[in-house]
Write a protein that holds these residues in place. Structure first.
Motif, PDB file in Angstrom:
ATOM      1  N   TYR A   1       6.835 -14.255 -13.579  1.00  0.00           N
ATOM      2  CA  TYR A   1       6.080 -13.048 -13.266  1.00  0.00           C
ATOM      3  C   TYR A   1       5.996 -12.818 -11.761  1.00  0.00           C
ATOM      4  N   ALA A   2       5.722 -13.865 -11.002  1.00  0.00           N
ATOM      5  CA  ALA A   2       5.658 -13.714  -9.546  1.00  0.00           C
ATOM      6  C   ALA A   2       7.024 -13.332  -8.983  1.00  0.00           C
ATOM      7  N   ALA A   3       8.080 -13.902  -9.555  1.00  0.00           N
ATOM      8  CA  ALA A   3       9.429 -13.621  -9.053  1.00  0.00           C
ATOM      9  C   ALA A   3       9.875 -12.195  -9.359  1.00  0.00           C
ATOM     10  N   SER A   4       9.306 -11.577 -10.394  1.00  0.00           N
ATOM     11  CA  SER A   4       9.728 -10.230 -10.801  1.00  0.00           C
ATOM     12  C   SER A   4       8.614  -9.204 -10.614  1.00  0.00           C
ATOM     13  N   ALA A   5       7.626  -9.527  -9.774  1.00  0.00           N
ATOM     14  CA  ALA A   5       6.498  -8.624  -9.557  1.00  0.00           C
ATOM     15  C   ALA A   5       6.923  -7.375  -8.792  1.00  0.00           C
ATOM     16  N   ASN A   6       6.262  -6.269  -9.094  1.00  0.00           N
ATOM     17  CA  ASN A   6       6.485  -5.032  -8.346  1.00  0.00           C
ATOM     18  C   ASN A   6       5.992  -5.192  -6.909  1.00  0.00           C
ATOM     19  N   PRO A   7       6.557  -4.441  -5.955  1.00  0.00           N
ATOM     20  CA  PRO A   7       6.097  -4.531  -4.564  1.00  0.00           C
ATOM     21  C   PRO A   7       4.629  -4.115  -4.446  1.00  0.00           C
ATOM     22  N   VAL A   8       3.898  -4.803  -3.570  1.00  0.00           N
ATOM     23  CA  VAL A   8       2.472  -4.502  -3.370  1.00  0.00           C
ATOM     24  C   VAL A   8       2.169  -4.490  -1.871  1.00  0.00           C
ATOM     25  N   PRO A   9       1.125  -3.759  -1.475  1.00  0.00           N
ATOM     26  CA  PRO A   9       0.740  -3.760  -0.065  1.00  0.00           C
ATOM     27  C   PRO A   9       0.047  -5.059   0.313  1.00  0.00           C
ATOM     28  N   ALA A  10       0.058  -5.379   1.599  1.00  0.00           N
ATOM     29  CA  ALA A  10      -0.728  -6.520   2.079  1.00  0.00           C
ATOM     30  C   ALA A  10      -2.209  -6.163   1.990  1.00  0.00           C
ATOM     31  N   ARG A  11      -3.004  -7.099   1.512  1.00  0.00           N
ATOM     32  CA  ARG A  11      -4.445  -6.867   1.417  1.00  0.00           C
ATOM     33  C   ARG A  11      -5.149  -7.905   2.292  1.00  0.00           C
ATOM     34  N   PRO A  12      -5.979  -7.461   3.203  1.00  0.00           N
ATOM     35  CA  PRO A  12      -6.597  -8.395   4.157  1.00  0.00           C
ATOM     36  C   PRO A  12      -7.704  -9.223   3.514  1.00  0.00           C
ATOM     37  N   ALA A  13      -8.056 -10.305   4.184  1.00  0.00           N
ATOM     38  CA  ALA A  13      -9.254 -11.071   3.823  1.00  0.00           C
ATOM     39  C   ALA A  13     -10.479 -10.372   4.407  1.00  0.00           C
ATOM     40  N   LEU A  14     -11.619 -10.555   3.764  1.00  0.00           N
ATOM     41  CA  LEU A  14     -12.871  -9.998   4.285  1.00  0.00           C
ATOM     42  C   LEU A  14     -13.273 -10.752   5.550  1.00  0.00           C
ATOM     43  N   GLN A  15     -13.496 -10.009   6.625  1.00  0.00           N
ATOM     44  CA  GLN A  15     -13.907 -10.627   7.897  1.00  0.00           C
ATOM     45  C   GLN A  15     -15.115  -9.920   8.504  1.00  0.00           C
ATOM     46  N   ASP A  16     -15.794  -9.121   7.699  1.00  0.00           N
ATOM     47  CA  ASP A  16     -16.940  -8.358   8.186  1.00  0.00           C
ATOM     48  C   ASP A  16     -18.093  -8.478   7.196  1.00  0.00           C
ATOM     49  N   ASP A  17     -19.186  -7.820   7.527  1.00  0.00           N
ATOM     50  CA  ASP A  17     -20.298  -7.638   6.603  1.00  0.00           C
ATOM     51  C   ASP A  17     -20.204  -6.214   6.069  1.00  0.00           C
ATOM     52  N   VAL A  18     -20.140  -6.068   4.753  1.00  0.00           N
ATOM     53  CA  VAL A  18     -20.002  -4.735   4.167  1.00  0.00           C
ATOM     54  C   VAL A  18     -21.097  -4.501   3.131  1.00  0.00           C
TER      55      VAL A  18
ATOM     56  N   HIS B   1       4.403  -7.024 -19.019  1.00  0.00           N
ATOM     57  CA  HIS B   1       4.530  -7.939 -17.881  1.00  0.00           C
ATOM     58  C   HIS B   1       3.115  -8.053 -17.315  1.00  0.00           C
ATOM     59  N   PRO B   2       2.432  -9.176 -17.543  1.00  0.00           N
ATOM     60  CA  PRO B   2       0.994  -9.213 -17.257  1.00  0.00           C
ATOM     61  C   PRO B   2       0.634  -9.075 -15.785  1.00  0.00           C
ATOM     62  N   LEU B   3       1.431  -9.667 -14.898  1.00  0.00           N
ATOM     63  CA  LEU B   3       1.102  -9.549 -13.479  1.00  0.00           C
ATOM     64  C   LEU B   3       1.307  -8.113 -12.997  1.00  0.00           C
ATOM     65  N   ASN B   4       2.366  -7.463 -13.465  1.00  0.00           N
ATOM     66  CA  ASN B   4       2.577  -6.079 -13.049  1.00  0.00           C
ATOM     67  C   ASN B   4       1.492  -5.153 -13.588  1.00  0.00           C
ATOM     68  N   LEU B   5       0.937  -5.468 -14.761  1.00  0.00           N
ATOM     69  CA  LEU B   5      -0.213  -4.702 -15.249  1.00  0.00           C
ATOM     70  C   LEU B   5      -1.390  -4.861 -14.298  1.00  0.00           C
ATOM     71  N   ALA B   6      -1.679  -6.085 -13.886  1.00  0.00           N
ATOM     72  CA  ALA B   6      -2.793  -6.322 -12.957  1.00  0.00           C
ATOM     73  C   ALA B   6      -2.553  -5.623 -11.614  1.00  0.00           C
ATOM     74  N   LEU B   7      -1.323  -5.715 -11.115  1.00  0.00           N
ATOM     75  CA  LEU B   7      -1.011  -5.074  -9.828  1.00  0.00           C
ATOM     76  C   LEU B   7      -1.147  -3.556  -9.926  1.00  0.00           C
ATOM     77  N   GLY B   8      -0.740  -2.992 -11.051  1.00  0.00           N
ATOM     78  CA  GLY B   8      -0.886  -1.557 -11.255  1.00  0.00           C
ATOM     79  C   GLY B   8      -2.337  -1.138 -11.347  1.00  0.00           C
ATOM     80  N   GLU B   9      -3.144  -1.947 -11.987  1.00  0.00           N
ATOM     81  CA  GLU B   9      -4.578  -1.645 -12.069  1.00  0.00           C
ATOM     82  C   GLU B   9      -5.238  -1.760 -10.700  1.00  0.00           C
ATOM     83  N   ALA B  10      -4.805  -2.736  -9.903  1.00  0.00           N
ATOM     84  CA  ALA B  10      -5.335  -2.860  -8.543  1.00  0.00           C
ATOM     85  C   ALA B  10      -4.996  -1.625  -7.708  1.00  0.00           C
ATOM     86  N   ALA B  11      -3.778  -1.138  -7.842  1.00  0.00           N
ATOM     87  CA  ALA B  11      -3.394   0.085  -7.129  1.00  0.00           C
ATOM     88  C   ALA B  11      -4.238   1.267  -7.584  1.00  0.00           C
ATOM     89  N   ALA B  12      -4.557   1.308  -8.880  1.00  0.00           N
ATOM     90  CA  ALA B  12      -5.409   2.376  -9.400  1.00  0.00           C
ATOM     91  C   ALA B  12      -6.816   2.279  -8.811  1.00  0.00           C
TER      92      ALA B  12
END
Length: 427
Positions: free
Chosen positions: A11-28, A184-195
């Protein structure tokens, strides 16, 4: 700061492209802080965003890092314990509510895929395969049970008919659920994250929750930041650790193993599964398999209690695959991986609230792809003040493992050995 990558899997080897997501470094500040970017957390976030909430998601590693990105990819209806077991435990009224929800998760997945145009190789059709006459009798009862709750996309398969959908000589029959299927379970998760992000939600990766400061305005602390929220949803499941001790005491992480073959080619793949349905057998310690979009066979099974990683996954799973499909004896295994799911003593999900503003869902017990999508909707309803369906889950009885965390693994392994023996003897 540590950067946790995906495990090496197909799944990781065939995952759709995704943007870089930063770590939290602030107070939100946010309306809802969701801990965990797997299916439960992403489903909750999507439903809340669709109803106008401001949502922040914290993920300790990467989106779909846990069970959501490593599972067998099968859309299987109902719960790990079926509606008749629930009915005997809690009575007809509560069971009716839970039964009415038992087939909703798969519909939610399909709605998400269509609405947000998620590319995840969605295929319809799932088969429950019986190895004995007793298992076939159970499937006949299961069909009647599910039809009581309005689920009618079911067909019993006799020995001749099951040979038409899966080229395995072991099965005496089965049941086809056309509302089941696979993704493809990882691509489903990645698509939901994009949503989630398309609706204004924010996801921070590499941002583990290390402490929850409870109170009227709870605060979730990460190594380099914190989130102040009106509500918290805890959706870490088997990867939550001891962040919430009350939840850790009533559940146990377990590992399951999966392999993926080299691409089989159209002809061989079609000979194994002509209609491209996914399959799981009816054993207590069950095997499950399906084809991928590029015609590999994914085959999984086995349980490691306490979530240890076996030294040689292929040695555990390949013999199971060859028992089902001896014609694959010369096929190479390209990927082998393990992932953890969270087991409860009742094998039913644990849903509830801590204080007035911390909500949780966990413990799918190996039946999580559909349930987690339903759980997100139910949690979002509760935060909006519509708690009837939430309460139906929250009122299910749950118990700590005998002997506490020290003895839960040997007790569970002993139970699995007993049921595994029953499977082998055909009881």
């Amino acid at each position: 700061m540590a950067n946790t990558p995906y495990p090496e899997s197909y799944y990781a080897a065939s995952a759709n492209p995704v943007p870089a997501r930063p770590a939290l470094q602030d107070d939100v500040e946010t309306d809802v802080c969701v801990i965990g970017a797997g299916y439960t957390g992403l489903s909750s976030a999507l439903f809340l965003l669709e109803h106008g909430f401001k949502v922040t998601v914290l993920e300790a590693a990467k989106v779909g890092f846990g069970a959501s990105g490593r599972n067998g990819g099968q859309i299987v209806n109902s719960y790990s314990r079926d509606i008749d077991v629930i009915e005997r435990s809690v009575g007809p009224q509560q069971a009716q509510l839970l039964g009415n929800m038992a087939f909703e998760g798969g519909r939610i997945i399909r709605e998400r895929v269509a609405k947000y145009q998620i590319q995840c190789d969605l295929k319809d059709g799932g088969v429950f395969a019986a190895l004995t006459a007793k298992q076939m009798g159970h499937l006949e009862s299961q069909k009647r049970l599910w039809e009581r709750f309005g689920h009618t996309q079911l067909e019993l398969l006799d020995q001749r008919r099951i040979r038409e959908v899966v080229a395995c000589e072991e099965y005496v029959g089965g049941m086809l659920d056309m509302s089941g299927g696979h993704i493809h379970p990882l691509n489903l998760a990645l698509g939901e994250a994009a949503a989630v992000e398309s609706l204004g939600g924010v996801i921070y990766e590499q941002s583990p929750a290390v402490r929850i400061e409870r109170g009227a305005n709870p605060v979730v602390h990460t190594p380099q930041g914190k989130v102040r929220a009106k509500f918290i949803i805890v959706a870490g499941n088997a990867y939550l650790g001891n962040l919430v001790p009350e939840l850790a005491a009533k559940s146990m992480p377990c590992g399951t193993q999966v392999i993926a073959t080299e691409p089989l080619g159209e002809e061989l793949a079609r000979s194994l599964l002509p209609q491209d349905y996914c399959v799981e057998d009816c054993n207590y310690l069950l095997d499950y398999y399906r084809l991928t979009g590029d015609k590999r066979l994914i085959f999984g099974g086995g349980v490691v209690y306490g979530a240890r990683d076996p030294a040689n996954i292929e040695a555990i799973i390949r013999p199971k695959m060859l028992k089902a499909f001896p014609q694959l004896k010369d096929v190479k295994i390209d990927y082998a991986w393990t992932g953890n799911f969270l087991l409860t003593l009742s094998r039913l999900p644990q849903v509830g609230r801590l204080g007035d503003n911390i909500y949780y869902s966990q413990g799918c017990s190996g039946h999580g792809v559909t349930y987690t999508h339903l759980a997100g909707k139910v949690l979002a309803e509760a935060l909006r003040g519509q708690a009837e369906r939430f309460d139906a889950f929250a009122d299910l009885p749950h118990y700590p493992f005998p002997g506490g965390q020290l003895l839960r693994t040997p007790f569970a392994a002993m139970g699995a050995w007993y049921y595994g023996l029953r499977d082998k003897l055909g009881f």
